[in-house]
Design a protein around this motif. Structure first.
Motif, PDB file in Angstrom:
ATOM      1  N   UNK A 191      -0.404  69.651  31.188  1.00 42.98           N
ATOM      2  CA  UNK A 191       0.437  69.527  32.237  1.00 42.98           C
ATOM      3  C   UNK A 191      -0.067  69.796  33.579  1.00 42.98           C
ATOM      4  N   UNK A 192       0.168  68.923  34.526  1.00 36.84           N
ATOM      5  CA  UNK A 192      -0.314  69.569  35.819  1.00 36.84           C
ATOM      6  C   UNK A 192       1.186  69.182  36.731  1.00 36.84           C
ATOM      7  N   UNK A 193       1.106  70.076  37.589  1.00 39.76           N
ATOM      8  CA  UNK A 193       2.305  70.301  38.256  1.00 39.76           C
ATOM      9  C   UNK A 193       1.982  70.138  39.928  1.00 39.76           C
ATOM     10  N   UNK A 194       2.859  69.560  40.567  1.00 38.72           N
ATOM     11  CA  UNK A 194       2.649  69.530  42.084  1.00 38.72           C
ATOM     12  C   UNK A 194       3.706  68.692  42.930  1.00 38.72           C
ATOM     13  N   UNK A 195       3.819  68.921  43.928  1.00 37.92           N
ATOM     14  CA  UNK A 195       4.653  68.246  45.156  1.00 37.92           C
ATOM     15  C   UNK A 195       4.064  67.018  45.411  1.00 37.92           C
ATOM     16  N   UNK A 196       4.475  65.645  45.246  1.00 38.58           N
ATOM     17  CA  UNK A 196       4.161  64.488  45.971  1.00 38.58           C
ATOM     18  C   UNK A 196       4.759  64.545  47.214  1.00 38.58           C
ATOM     19  N   UNK A 197       5.810  64.733  47.661  1.00 43.86           N
ATOM     20  CA  UNK A 197       6.338  64.884  49.074  1.00 43.86           C
ATOM     21  C   UNK A 197       7.282  66.231  49.038  1.00 43.86           C
ATOM     22  N   UNK A 198       7.918  66.513  50.207  1.00 42.21           N
ATOM     23  CA  UNK A 198       8.857  67.560  50.217  1.00 42.21           C
ATOM     24  C   UNK A 198      10.228  67.458  49.237  1.00 42.21           C
ATOM     25  N   UNK A 199      10.436  66.123  48.958  1.00 43.39           N
ATOM     26  CA  UNK A 199      11.556  65.885  47.976  1.00 43.39           C
ATOM     27  C   UNK A 199      11.116  65.456  46.653  1.00 43.39           C
ATOM     28  N   UNK A 200       9.832  65.302  46.447  1.00 45.14           N
ATOM     29  CA  UNK A 200       9.451  64.792  44.839  1.00 45.14           C
ATOM     30  C   UNK A 200       8.467  65.642  44.406  1.00 45.14           C
ATOM     31  N   UNK A 201       8.848  66.174  43.320  1.00 42.87           N
ATOM     32  CA  UNK A 201       7.916  67.049  42.498  1.00 42.87           C
ATOM     33  C   UNK A 201       7.307  66.225  41.179  1.00 42.87           C
ATOM     34  N   UNK A 202       6.177  66.457  40.932  1.00 43.61           N
ATOM     35  CA  UNK A 202       5.596  65.723  39.890  1.00 43.61           C
ATOM     36  C   UNK A 202       5.311  66.508  38.661  1.00 43.61           C
ATOM     37  N   UNK A 203       5.460  66.305  37.479  1.00 43.38           N
ATOM     38  CA  UNK A 203       4.871  66.792  36.190  1.00 43.38           C
ATOM     39  C   UNK A 203       4.317  65.723  35.527  1.00 43.38           C
ATOM     40  N   UNK A 204       2.730  65.908  35.514  1.00 44.54           N
ATOM     41  CA  UNK A 204       2.019  64.951  35.036  1.00 44.54           C
ATOM     42  C   UNK A 204       1.625  65.447  33.334  1.00 44.54           C
ATOM     43  N   UNK A 205       2.055  64.490  32.640  1.00 40.63           N
ATOM     44  CA  UNK A 205       1.675  64.962  31.014  1.00 40.63           C
ATOM     45  C   UNK A 205       0.607  63.871  30.579  1.00 40.63           C
ATOM     46  N   UNK A 206      -0.550  64.525  30.208  1.00 39.68           N
ATOM     47  CA  UNK A 206      -1.795  63.784  29.697  1.00 39.68           C
ATOM     48  C   UNK A 206      -1.931  64.451  28.128  1.00 39.68           C
ATOM     49  N   UNK A 207      -1.961  63.371  27.430  1.00 35.73           N
ATOM     50  CA  UNK A 207      -2.255  63.612  25.997  1.00 35.73           C
ATOM     51  C   UNK A 207      -4.015  64.040  25.969  1.00 35.73           C
ATOM     52  N   UNK A 208      -4.338  64.898  25.270  1.00 36.52           N
ATOM     53  CA  UNK A 208      -5.756  65.221  24.995  1.00 36.52           C
ATOM     54  C   UNK A 208      -6.299  64.158  24.536  1.00 36.52           C
TER      55      UNK A 208
END
Length: 185
Positions: free
Chosen positions: A136-153
């Motif tokens: 899982x990687x987490x971060x803001x895309x902009x002030x009103x959008x937050x992304x949780x990116x899921x990547x299968x190993x």
């Protein structure tokens, strides 16, 4: 009251507000992931904007199907390929409207994968997968959008980004997905 005390209280209150505002999407994302892993459909229904999520998934799956069709010379050269490209959005739209439920959202979060738009079976079925092989990687895309990116190993080139949208000052809901997320936020 002392002027320094008032300024200190205002500064502390402002700092607490900013920290709470910045941390709110992380708390919301963790809550979404816990609810998905527990299979808690009631909590998922509270944390997901299903109409927005369905529209986003339709757009993403349509783009993926069109890319697959365009990449297959047998389909692009035949008349049936053109008909398929016209019918695919309608078929996907109906399927997404029917299929996207709290259970499917929970499976997407646990497995780190969106449903396959072609309905093709998974070449490597998952057995007893508890989500431990998902980065899982987490971060803001902009002030009103937050992304949780899921990547299968086991599939590092395939990413599923869950996009949470701000709803008010401290409230966030899953409102979209990004299947083509080629870089981490």
């Amino acid at each position: 009251m002392n002027k320094k005390l008032v300024v200190g209280l205002v500064a502390a209150t402002l700092a607490a507000f900013i920290v709470a505002w910045a941390v709110a999407p992380i708390v919301a994302a963790q809550s979404l992931i816990r609810a998905a892993k527990a299979g808690d459909t009631a909590k998922l229904e509270q944390r997901v904007d299903f109409p927005s999520l369905r529209e986003s998934l339709k757009a993403e799956l349509n783009a993926e199907v069109l890319a697959r069709v365009r990449g297959d010379p047998r389909l692009t050269e035949s008349d049936l390929g053109g008909i398929g490209m016209m019918l695919a959005p309608m078929l996907l739209s109906g399927a997404v409207d029917t299929v996207v439920t709290p259970e499917i959202v929970a499976a997407m979060v646990r497995d780190g994968e969106a449903p396959d738009p072609t309905g093709a079976p998974d070449p490597a079925p998952k057995t007893g997968d508890d989500g431990g092989d998902i980065h899982q990687s987490w971060g803001y895309r902009d002030l009103n959008t937050f992304s949780v990116t899921l990547t299968r190993r086991d599939a590092p080139n395939k990413r599923l980004a869950l996009l949470l949208d701000r709803r008010g000052l401290f409230s966030w809901k899953l409102a979209a997905v990004d299947l083509q997320s080629g870089t981490e936020p």
